[in-house]
Enzyme design. Structure first.
Site, mmCIF file in Angstrom:
data_model
loop_
_atom_site.group_PDB
_atom_site.id
_atom_site.type_symbol
_atom_site.label_atom_id
_atom_site.label_comp_id
_atom_site.label_asym_id
_atom_site.label_seq_id
_atom_site.Cartn_x
_atom_site.Cartn_y
_atom_site.Cartn_z
ATOM 1 N N GLU A 1 -3.825 17.759 -11.901
ATOM 2 C CA GLU A 1 -3.914 18.183 -13.305
ATOM 3 C C GLU A 1 -5.720 18.520 -13.152
ATOM 4 O O GLU A 1 -6.531 17.786 -14.077
ATOM 5 C CB GLU A 1 -3.825 16.974 -14.118
ATOM 6 C CG GLU A 1 -3.500 17.520 -15.449
ATOM 7 C CD GLU A 1 -2.887 16.628 -16.455
ATOM 8 O OE1 GLU A 1 -1.756 15.904 -15.820
ATOM 9 O OE2 GLU A 1 -2.999 16.640 -17.541
ATOM 10 N N GLU B 1 11.935 18.625 -24.899
ATOM 11 C CA GLU B 1 11.431 18.810 -23.885
ATOM 12 C C GLU B 1 11.832 20.284 -22.932
ATOM 13 O O GLU B 1 10.865 20.873 -22.627
ATOM 14 C CB GLU B 1 11.255 17.781 -22.536
ATOM 15 C CG GLU B 1 10.830 16.478 -22.996
ATOM 16 C CD GLU B 1 9.254 16.514 -23.108
ATOM 17 O OE1 GLU B 1 8.552 17.465 -22.786
ATOM 18 O OE2 GLU B 1 8.512 15.387 -23.620
ATOM 19 N N ASN C 1 1.537 20.176 -21.957
ATOM 20 C CA ASN C 1 1.226 19.275 -23.034
ATOM 21 C C ASN C 1 1.386 19.794 -24.492
ATOM 22 O O ASN C 1 1.200 19.217 -25.412
ATOM 23 C CB ASN C 1 -0.353 18.702 -23.145
ATOM 24 C CG ASN C 1 -0.473 17.755 -22.271
ATOM 25 O OD1 ASN C 1 0.280 17.170 -21.464
ATOM 26 N ND2 ASN C 1 -1.755 17.559 -21.262
ATOM 27 N N HIS D 1 10.136 9.692 -27.987
ATOM 28 C CA HIS D 1 9.219 10.516 -27.542
ATOM 29 C C HIS D 1 9.567 11.982 -27.602
ATOM 30 O O HIS D 1 8.829 12.688 -28.417
ATOM 31 C CB HIS D 1 9.054 10.470 -26.033
ATOM 32 C CG HIS D 1 8.111 11.280 -25.355
ATOM 33 N ND1 HIS D 1 6.671 11.189 -25.549
ATOM 34 C CD2 HIS D 1 8.253 12.525 -24.562
ATOM 35 C CE1 HIS D 1 6.114 12.161 -24.758
ATOM 36 N NE2 HIS D 1 7.202 13.245 -24.476
ATOM 37 N N ARG E 1 -1.508 22.291 -15.179
ATOM 38 C CA ARG E 1 -0.500 21.339 -15.577
ATOM 39 C C ARG E 1 -0.557 20.790 -17.215
ATOM 40 O O ARG E 1 0.153 20.473 -17.629
ATOM 41 C CB ARG E 1 -0.972 20.076 -14.522
ATOM 42 C CG ARG E 1 0.538 19.039 -14.789
ATOM 43 C CD ARG E 1 0.415 18.188 -13.465
ATOM 44 N NE ARG E 1 1.544 17.191 -13.835
ATOM 45 C CZ ARG E 1 1.981 16.481 -12.868
ATOM 46 N NH1 ARG E 1 1.437 16.351 -11.769
ATOM 47 N NH2 ARG E 1 2.883 15.408 -13.052
ATOM 48 N N HIS F 1 1.628 12.461 -29.235
ATOM 49 C CA HIS F 1 1.320 11.070 -28.658
ATOM 50 C C HIS F 1 0.578 10.394 -29.817
ATOM 51 O O HIS F 1 0.696 9.101 -29.882
ATOM 52 C CB HIS F 1 0.437 11.378 -27.584
ATOM 53 C CG HIS F 1 1.176 11.743 -25.997
ATOM 54 N ND1 HIS F 1 0.564 12.097 -24.914
ATOM 55 C CD2 HIS F 1 2.396 11.238 -25.877
ATOM 56 C CE1 HIS F 1 1.259 11.991 -24.032
ATOM 57 N NE2 HIS F 1 2.654 11.599 -24.358
ATOM 58 N N LYS G 1 3.911 11.713 -11.073
ATOM 59 C CA LYS G 1 3.029 10.589 -11.871
ATOM 60 C C LYS G 1 3.982 9.614 -12.272
ATOM 61 O O LYS G 1 5.195 9.680 -12.521
ATOM 62 C CB LYS G 1 2.832 11.397 -13.216
ATOM 63 C CG LYS G 1 1.663 12.390 -13.384
ATOM 64 C CD LYS G 1 1.431 12.638 -14.680
ATOM 65 C CE LYS G 1 0.306 13.619 -14.909
ATOM 66 N NZ LYS G 1 0.010 14.170 -16.215
ATOM 67 N N LYS H 1 8.762 23.378 -14.114
ATOM 68 C CA LYS H 1 7.666 22.292 -13.707
ATOM 69 C C LYS H 1 7.333 22.083 -12.159
ATOM 70 O O LYS H 1 6.129 21.843 -12.043
ATOM 71 C CB LYS H 1 8.190 21.140 -13.960
ATOM 72 C CG LYS H 1 7.305 19.838 -13.952
ATOM 73 C CD LYS H 1 7.550 18.752 -14.733
ATOM 74 C CE LYS H 1 6.329 17.579 -14.751
ATOM 75 N NZ LYS H 1 6.395 16.583 -15.331
ATOM 76 N N HIS I 1 2.015 17.750 -27.191
ATOM 77 C CA HIS I 1 1.872 16.375 -27.026
ATOM 78 C C HIS I 1 0.706 15.705 -27.478
ATOM 79 O O HIS I 1 0.568 14.567 -27.372
ATOM 80 C CB HIS I 1 1.867 16.243 -25.550
ATOM 81 C CG HIS I 1 3.182 15.989 -24.877
ATOM 82 N ND1 HIS I 1 4.262 17.359 -24.729
ATOM 83 C CD2 HIS I 1 4.002 15.166 -24.170
ATOM 84 C CE1 HIS I 1 5.335 16.990 -24.306
ATOM 85 N NE2 HIS I 1 5.212 15.741 -23.726
ATOM 86 N N ARG J 1 0.838 -1.321 0.037
ATOM 87 C CA ARG J 1 -0.044 -0.007 -0.167
ATOM 88 C C ARG J 1 0.734 1.433 -0.080
ATOM 89 O O ARG J 1 0.271 2.142 0.494
ATOM 90 C CB ARG J 1 -0.896 -0.106 1.126
ATOM 91 C CG ARG J 1 -1.939 -0.918 1.071
ATOM 92 C CD ARG J 1 -2.886 -0.892 1.887
ATOM 93 N NE ARG J 1 -4.127 -1.946 1.994
ATOM 94 C CZ ARG J 1 -4.030 -3.148 2.534
ATOM 95 N NH1 ARG J 1 -3.080 -3.089 3.466
ATOM 96 N NH2 ARG J 1 -4.994 -3.976 2.405
#
Ligand code: NAD
Ligand code: ZN
Length: 344
Positions: free
Chosen positions: A219, A171, A228, A248, A224, A235, A129, A209, A231, A107
């Site tokens: 988000e 990035e 993107n 990427h 946030r 993506h 994340k 960031k 992206h 947990r």
């Protein structure tokens, strides 16, 4: 690089600059390392002898349920207790994977992130994340589980393949385009001088960031989501190409140019912005176009099914001028399609 502290809903963690030798000098009892195989081959001599380690096969395919399960069983076999600590050592793949193990093992246990790629240093190690991929898509199983510390050594970048370094620079440029004119000017001067120490640039990206994730950790406000930029298209392109032969950062570079064209079409930015952004990325050695952009139908379907888009609406973070961006929650399909198929 100064120590940077990042607040989150459970507390805070620090990003500390250390040398590769210093990474594991703290207490290592009741700990385990989860380390990328390439990083282990190049830097493994610094791992303390008694530290149990799981070596991860490099590549996105390791962010899987099966590798996740193997690592969890490995931790049980040590055994790593509830008060134990996981050290994640590698790029974004290992950070996301080991972080997700940490989020769920017993947990939730503490973890320390030691990013070794430029992308991981400026992006994936910041913001909490974590996650793995499912057959149905990337990062579909995940959590927000911040590390207890990020230990950063730009020296790791000396062994990173040049193509990976360039992909990370996409990035870095993104931070400049969306919100940091100072960084933009610095990058323009640095461009073409690849031997520069990137510490200062990395610090600027982390601070940007950190500021964003502190104000919109989960988000929910849209702040946030401004990260993107590039992206939404990027993506979709990566997915269309099955992550084959495109990194990427390369997809994001192509995506930033395509999305700047959307801003131009919508009259949200001055005419020269697309050229300016494309020039910077090209000078960095990054691609700005891909023939697969012509597969507009497939890309549109992928963009609409992306977990970032809500009920099929095409949302974009668009740059209005260098250093400024805004979230546009809905852009018409017609505008997006026209940009994809244009080869200008
Ligand atoms: P990666 O982890 O696959 O690493 C790229 C390659 O570099 C690998 O082959 C690896 O073995 C090698 N490598 C790593 N460090 C090295 C070093 N110091 N020297 C030599 N080789 C080295 O790729 P990445 O670009 O770091 O991360 C991509 C992942 O990050 C994706 O899965 C993406 O979803 C994730 N990501 C997560 C977030 C987040 O917020 N959690 C944000 C962005 C991206
Ligand atoms: Zn990215």
């Amino acid at each position: 690089m100064n120590s940077i502290s990042i607040r989150h809903r459970f507390g805070e963690y620090s990003v500390d600059s250390l040398s590769p030798e210093q990474m594991w000098q703290s207490q290592i009892e009741n700990s385990a390392a989860i380390i990328d195989k390439n990083v282990f081959d190049l830097w493994g001599q610094f791992l303390p002898e008694g530290l149990p380690r799981y070596i991860v096969v490099p590549g996105e395919s390791s962010k899987s349920l099966s590798v996740y399960g193997e690592i969890a069983e490995f931790l049980v076999s040590i055994p790593l207790g509830r008060s134990g600590t996981i050290f994640a050592v590698g790029g974004g793949v290992v950070g996301d994977l080991a972080g997700f193990v940490a989020a769920t093992y017993m947990r939730g246990v503490n973890w320390v992130n030691i990013p070794t790629t430029l992308l991981a240093m400026v992006d994936s190690s910041i913001g909490g994340k974590v996650g793995i991929d499912l057959q149905g898509g990337k990062n579909l199983l995940g959590s927000f589980w911040p590390p207890t510390q990020v230990r950063l050594a730009p020296e790791f970048l000396t062994t990173l393949p040049k193509r990976e370094l360039r992909a990370g620079m996409a990035e870095v440029w993104k931070y400049a385009f969306i919100g940091n004119m100072g960084l933009f000017k610095q990058l323009k001067i640095l461009s073409g001088r690849k031997s520069e120490d990137l510490s200062d640039v990395i610090e600027k990206c982390i601070l940007d960031k950190a500021h964003i994730v502190e104000h919109d950790e989960l988000e929910t406000t849209g702040l946030r989501a401004t990260l993107n930029f590039g992206h939404t298209v990027g993506h979709a392109l990566e997915t269309l190409l099955s992550y084959d032969d495109i990194l990427h950062g390369e997809a994001i570079s192509i995506g930033m140019v395509a999305e700047s064209k959307i801003a131009e079409k919508l009259g949200l930015c001055p005419m020269n912005l697309v050229l300016e952004i494309a020039d910077c990325l090209q000078m960095e050695g990054l691609p700005i176009h891909h023939s697969a952009l012509n597969s507009a139908d497939q890309l549109m379907t992928l963009m609409k099914s992306d977990k970032k888009s809500s009920s099929g609406r095409l949302a974009f973070s668009l740059v209005s001028e260098i250093g400024k961006c805004k979230l546009v929650p809905e852009v018409s399909e017609q505008v997006v399609r026209s940009v994809l198929v244009s080869n200008e």
